[in-house]
Scaffold this active site. Sequence first.
Site, PDB file in Angstrom:
ATOM      1  N   SER A   1       0.854  -1.192   0.000  1.00 23.91           N
ATOM      2  CA  SER A   1       0.000   0.000   0.000  1.00 23.91           C
ATOM      3  C   SER A   1       0.880   1.229   0.000  1.00 23.91           C
ATOM      4  CB  SER A   1      -0.870   0.001   1.262  1.00 23.91           C
ATOM      5  OG  SER A   1      -1.529   1.243   1.421  1.00 23.91           O
TER       6      SER A   1
ATOM      7  N   TYR B   1      -2.329  -1.265  10.249  1.00 20.90           N
ATOM      8  CA  TYR B   1      -2.305  -1.401   8.788  1.00 20.90           C
ATOM      9  C   TYR B   1      -0.976  -0.907   8.215  1.00 20.90           C
ATOM     10  CZ  TYR B   1      -4.017  -1.213   3.958  1.00 20.90           C
ATOM     11  OH  TYR B   1      -4.186  -1.417   2.610  1.00 20.90           O
TER      12      TYR B   1
HETATM   13  P1  NAD Z   1     -11.455  -5.896  -0.287  1.00 18.59           P
HETATM   14  O1  NAD Z   1     -11.858  -5.822   1.132  1.00 18.59           O
HETATM   15  O2  NAD Z   1     -12.509  -5.730  -1.330  1.00 18.59           O
HETATM   16  O3  NAD Z   1     -10.703  -7.265  -0.614  1.00 18.59           O
HETATM   17  C1  NAD Z   1      -9.888  -7.928   0.305  1.00 18.59           C
HETATM   18  C2  NAD Z   1      -9.971  -9.392   0.023  1.00 18.59           C
HETATM   19  O4  NAD Z   1      -9.141 -10.118   0.932  1.00 18.59           O
HETATM   20  C3  NAD Z   1     -11.389  -9.913   0.201  1.00 18.59           C
HETATM   21  O5  NAD Z   1     -11.683 -10.793  -0.849  1.00 18.59           O
HETATM   22  C4  NAD Z   1     -11.307 -10.644   1.533  1.00 18.59           C
HETATM   23  O6  NAD Z   1     -12.257 -11.654   1.656  1.00 18.59           O
HETATM   24  C5  NAD Z   1      -9.896 -11.197   1.462  1.00 18.59           C
HETATM   25  N1  NAD Z   1      -9.370 -11.612   2.751  1.00 18.59           N
HETATM   26  C6  NAD Z   1      -9.337 -10.905   3.911  1.00 18.59           C
HETATM   27  N2  NAD Z   1      -8.795 -11.644   4.896  1.00 18.59           N
HETATM   28  C7  NAD Z   1      -8.477 -12.849   4.351  1.00 18.59           C
HETATM   29  C8  NAD Z   1      -7.892 -14.041   4.853  1.00 18.59           C
HETATM   30  N3  NAD Z   1      -7.521 -14.154   6.151  1.00 18.59           N
HETATM   31  N4  NAD Z   1      -7.694 -15.056   4.008  1.00 18.59           N
HETATM   32  C9  NAD Z   1      -8.072 -14.966   2.716  1.00 18.59           C
HETATM   33  N5  NAD Z   1      -8.635 -13.884   2.182  1.00 18.59           N
HETATM   34  C10 NAD Z   1      -8.835 -12.829   2.993  1.00 18.59           C
HETATM   35  O7  NAD Z   1     -10.344  -4.783  -0.455  1.00 18.59           O
HETATM   36  P2  NAD Z   1      -9.314  -4.478  -1.651  1.00 18.59           P
HETATM   37  O8  NAD Z   1      -9.218  -3.018  -1.739  1.00 18.59           O
HETATM   38  O9  NAD Z   1      -9.636  -5.258  -2.858  1.00 18.59           O
HETATM   39  O10 NAD Z   1      -7.938  -4.995  -1.004  1.00 18.59           O
HETATM   40  C11 NAD Z   1      -7.031  -5.853  -1.659  1.00 18.59           C
HETATM   41  C12 NAD Z   1      -5.628  -5.554  -1.167  1.00 18.59           C
HETATM   42  O11 NAD Z   1      -5.259  -4.259  -1.602  1.00 18.59           O
HETATM   43  C13 NAD Z   1      -5.464  -5.564   0.347  1.00 18.59           C
HETATM   44  O12 NAD Z   1      -4.239  -6.174   0.694  1.00 18.59           O
HETATM   45  C14 NAD Z   1      -5.433  -4.097   0.693  1.00 18.59           C
HETATM   46  O13 NAD Z   1      -4.736  -3.832   1.889  1.00 18.59           O
HETATM   47  C15 NAD Z   1      -4.710  -3.548  -0.522  1.00 18.59           C
HETATM   48  N6  NAD Z   1      -4.886  -2.109  -0.718  1.00 18.59           N
HETATM   49  C16 NAD Z   1      -6.105  -1.604  -1.026  1.00 18.59           C
HETATM   50  C17 NAD Z   1      -6.234  -0.238  -1.212  1.00 18.59           C
HETATM   51  C18 NAD Z   1      -7.549   0.399  -1.556  1.00 18.59           C
HETATM   52  O14 NAD Z   1      -7.629   1.625  -1.547  1.00 18.59           O
HETATM   53  N7  NAD Z   1      -8.587  -0.330  -1.880  1.00 18.59           N
HETATM   54  C19 NAD Z   1      -5.131   0.599  -1.079  1.00 18.59           C
HETATM   55  C20 NAD Z   1      -3.898   0.041  -0.775  1.00 18.59           C
HETATM   56  C21 NAD Z   1      -3.786  -1.321  -0.607  1.00 18.59           C
END
Ligand code: NAD
Length: 259
Positions: A151, A164
Amino acid sequence: MAMAGVLERFRIDGKVALVTGGSRGLGRAIAEALATAGARVAVSARQLESARRAADAVAAASGQTALGLAADVTVRSEVEAMVGQILKEFGRLDILVNNAGINIRGPIEQLSEADWDAVVDTNLKGPWLCCRAVAEPMKAQGWGRVINVSSMLGEIALPGRSPYAASKGGLTLLTKTLALEWAPHGINVNALCPGPFATEINTPLLNDPAARAQMEANVPLARWGDPAELGPAAVFLASDASSFMTGATLFIDGGYTAR
Ligand code: NAD
């Protein structure tokens, strides 16, 4: 290197990819992008049903084979069983995308030890377990790509993000460490660092007009990212297009970290 065939270097035909937490959001978009670029893709989620639904959608969108698997990335036995199933089904595993992640926000005084454990276990221990599980097959193949979805908060901080940001900072350094360990084996390990994308992880911010506006005000491109805008970068890091890149951190953040 001849420039002819430059787009072919982005193709990943014949490769097998695993995207953890791929049932929705950024993981789902990455899985679709990798399948469209030619890979067979396994999508994992904690619930088998949602993993299978996402795999069906990826297959329909790309015309590729896709497999849905259940695994909680924080549980070693489930991670190992997931990798075993992929090897059984596809005979190889070339690309690991450590995407599963969670966020629990709040000032440190209001967070519990359980909040810390949940975030750090999912965002940092999970990728470590998944990397450990793919080490042998990737080394045996002499080629591999690991993409850790870190991130912008692995590099810069915001208040209320102590577990986080600490977990993502750790993930960025895990990326660099494994890049060094696996450089002799043809396995490139890079971090993909999104800025604010409109997915479920950001529901609390997207539903709060003040928090939403504050985030937009800090993004030079003045908007939230669309998950589809992450897919091409994942294809780049998964393919031979990034052959001289390892241990790097690629920001896709609308310019947030340029400030
Ligand atoms: P999201 O919540 O839609 O997706 C997260 C996914 O991870 C979901 O499918 C959830 O079920 C799965 N998950 C959570 N815990 C789990 C576990 N213990 N085992 C297996 N699966 C698990 O959010 P997103 O935005 O798609 O996030 C994806 C990645 O991107 C994450 O690592 C998040 O930290 C990172 N990220 C997102 C953003 C943003 O702005 N959306 C920014 C920076 C980083």
